[in-house]
Design an enzyme around this catalytic site. Structure first.
Site, short mmCIF file in Angstrom:
data_model
loop_
_atom_site.label_atom_id
_atom_site.label_comp_id
_atom_site.label_asym_id
_atom_site.label_seq_id
_atom_site.Cartn_x
_atom_site.Cartn_y
_atom_site.Cartn_z
N GLY A 1 -9.48 -4.80 0.46
CA GLY A 1 -9.89 -6.00 1.10
C GLY A 1 -11.37 -6.26 1.38
O GLY A 1 -11.90 -7.21 0.95
N LEU B 1 -5.57 2.03 0.82
CA LEU B 1 -5.52 1.16 -0.41
C LEU B 1 -5.94 -0.40 0.05
O LEU B 1 -6.69 -1.24 -0.53
CB LEU B 1 -4.64 1.42 -1.10
CG LEU B 1 -4.39 2.74 -1.67
CD1 LEU B 1 -3.05 2.79 -2.66
CD2 LEU B 1 -5.40 3.26 -2.17
N ASP B 2 -5.15 -1.05 1.07
CA ASP B 2 -5.14 -2.35 1.64
C ASP B 2 -6.72 -2.51 2.19
O ASP B 2 -7.24 -3.46 1.67
CB ASP B 2 -4.23 -2.41 2.71
CG ASP B 2 -2.84 -2.79 2.19
OD1 ASP B 2 -3.04 -3.66 1.19
OD2 ASP B 2 -1.85 -2.65 2.77
N HIS B 3 -7.00 -1.81 3.23
CA HIS B 3 -8.21 -2.04 3.64
C HIS B 3 -9.61 -1.92 2.56
O HIS B 3 -10.28 -2.92 2.79
CB HIS B 3 -8.43 -1.16 4.91
CG HIS B 3 -7.70 -1.52 6.18
ND1 HIS B 3 -8.07 -2.50 6.92
CD2 HIS B 3 -6.44 -1.13 6.45
CE1 HIS B 3 -7.06 -2.54 7.97
NE2 HIS B 3 -5.99 -1.71 7.55
N ASP C 1 0.84 -1.19 0.05
CA ASP C 1 0.20 -0.04 0.07
C ASP C 1 0.95 1.32 0.05
O ASP C 1 0.63 2.23 -0.77
CB ASP C 1 -0.92 -0.08 1.25
CG ASP C 1 -1.80 1.19 1.59
OD1 ASP C 1 -1.20 2.17 1.43
OD2 ASP C 1 -3.09 0.92 1.72
#
Length: 474
Positions: free
Chosen positions: A372, A367-369, A339
């Site tokens: 996800g 971006l990660d969360h 990220d």
């Protein structure tokens, strides 16, 4: 509770194939100015959680033959969950998110961003730059490595190189560093990555899920992901009732703190997919799996005979969801990434820079969360569609696609009234690691679970078998 249709939620929902009409079921409760940033991070975060909650509600209705329940998303819960790693306390110990050698560094002509949280990434970074790192200290995360002298040597070395020189030299050594783009649209990587892709459908034969109390009850998920987006997705599927078995290589230890943060409700096993024995066990698991989620670089599993299409051919009706950093096309598709690096290379760090021009970061690993929750939503929608046609789906997501969405399509909305106390969305649980303080899940619909069925197990210690093996038909 506001119930007007949210444009960003509609975008996310349509990206995973949902009907825009159904988004009228989603409402949001404000919490004030949470996740403050130049870019509309709050809007992205709530939309991805809203889409995931709606996908869960839709699948539940498809299984039970009822109407889709209403979805209620609290922005305070979303903000807390998107920063879950910052709130996690393990047996009285708070986490250190980044290692000393991970961050922004000045170069001769600008800035680079490095990522050296794992010992092997740290070693490759230093080797690429000709710096003797010594033996290092700390555990599997490497977050205690790098004293002041080593930081000083890295600072001095990078200052004498251009950002592109650092980027390419470190990449060639298998490490992680990117030149910080001075603005969006400037830099060396392909832009315009889609938010989500449905590339192909597998053959018919997927089992129809029976009525259940939670959307993903009985769904078997093989989780081949690491650090943060993929594990957040599978953690969410576990919340909704799935039997999630994470599979890691015995030769690539995980950061314990990352595993604790994203291991809720899941089990963890070790398989050497480079060995015939390990692949054999994996294929046995696959033969009764519903979903495979992968987070490795494009081509990594293909070389082991585990390409998505091969998996889907072996297991008709299988849903395969793939995640990567830089997108599925372009010259960077096969590069490693996280990220923080995507933020830097995509121009986000420049937008969020401080008044002195030092690159900045989003208020969460958004971006990660966000990716996800979107990936979990895509899987849930694919299972819902499989209820009707029995077909599998191949889904693709990337951090770069989410970054491009944030930069180009997510629009700022007025801050919704309300107050925010993170403590309202934290709880304590017992675990094999000792007592944990942790964030509660933000996915909400009428009647949804309030938290996971169990804490994270010890990494790599669970059997390579499904729960209740033999009780569920293939």
């Amino acid at each position: 509770m506001a119930n007007e249709r949210d444009a960003t939620t509609v975008q996310a929902w349509k990206a995973i194939g949902g009907s825009a009409d159904l988004t009228a079921k989603v409402s949001y409760r404000g919490a004030g100015e949470v996740l403050p940033a130049v870019l509309p991070v709050r809007e992205l975060a709530r939309a991805t959680v809203g889409a995931c909650s709606l996908a869960a509600a839709e699948l539940l209705a498809a299984r039970d033959g009822g109407t889709v329940p209403g979805v209620e998303v609290d922005e305070a819960a979303v903000a807390t969950a998107f920063t879950s790693e910052r709130h996690l306390v393990v047996d009285g110990r708070a986490l250190t998110p980044f290692a000393p050698l991970s961050g922004f560094w000045r170069t001769a002509d600008g800035w680079v961003r490095t990522h050296a949280n794992y010992p092997h990434h740290r070693a490759r970074l230093l080797a690429a730059l000709g710096i003797d790192g010594g033996t290092g200290r700390g555990g599997t995360s490497g977050k205690d490595d790098g004293g002041a002298a080593l930081v000083g040597r890295l600072t001095e070395t990078l200052a004498g190189l251009t950002a592109q020189e650092v980027q390419e030299r470190v990449y060639a050594a298998g490490g992680l560093a990117v030149a910080v783009a001075p603005e969006p649209g400037r830099g060396s990587i392909t832009r315009g990555q889609p938010l989500a892709e449905t590339v192909a459908a597998g053959g018919t034969g997927g089992r129809r899920l029976s009525p259940a109390d939670v959307p993903a009850a009985g769904v078997r998920v093989l989780d081949l992901t690491r650090v943060i987006a993929g594990p957040v997705a599978t953690r969410t599927l576990a919340l909704l009732g799935a039997d999630v078995l994470r599979v890691d290589s015995p030769g690539l230890p995980e950061d314990p703190d990352s595993h604790i943060d994203t291991g809720w409700g899941k089990r963890s096993t070790l398989l050497d997919l480079d060995s015939a024995e390990g692949r054999g066990v994996f294929l046995e698991l696959l033969d009764s799996a519903d979903v495979v989620v992968t987070g490795y670089r494009p081509g990594s599993l293909d070389r082991r005979g585990l390409a998505a299409r091969e998996l889907m051919a072996r297991r008709p009706g299988l849903v395969v969801a793939q995640l990567c950093a830089w997108g599925w096309s372009g010259p960077w598709a096969d590069r490693r990434g996280f990220d923080s690096l995507v933020q830097a290379a995509r121009g986000i760090a420049a937008i969020e820079a401080d008044s002195e021009g030092r690159p900045g970061v989003l208020p969460a690993q958004a971006l990660d969360h966000g990716t996800g929750y979107l990936l979990a939503a895509g899987v849930l929608r694919a299972l819902c569609e499989r209820q009707t046609d029995g077909r599998g789906r191949l889904l693709r997501f990337s951090l770069a696609g989410t970054a491009d969405w944030l930069l180009n399509d997510v629009t700022s909305e007025p801050v919704r009234e309300g107050g925010y106390e993170a403590a309202d969305w934290l709880t304590e649980s017992a675990s094999p690691y000792g007592p944990l303080r942790h964030a509660l899940p933000p996915v909400r619909y009428e009647g949804s679970p309030g938290t996971w069925a169990g804490p994270p197990t010890r990494w790599g210690t669970d059997a390579a078998a499904w729960l209740g093996a033999g009780e569920q038909g293939a």
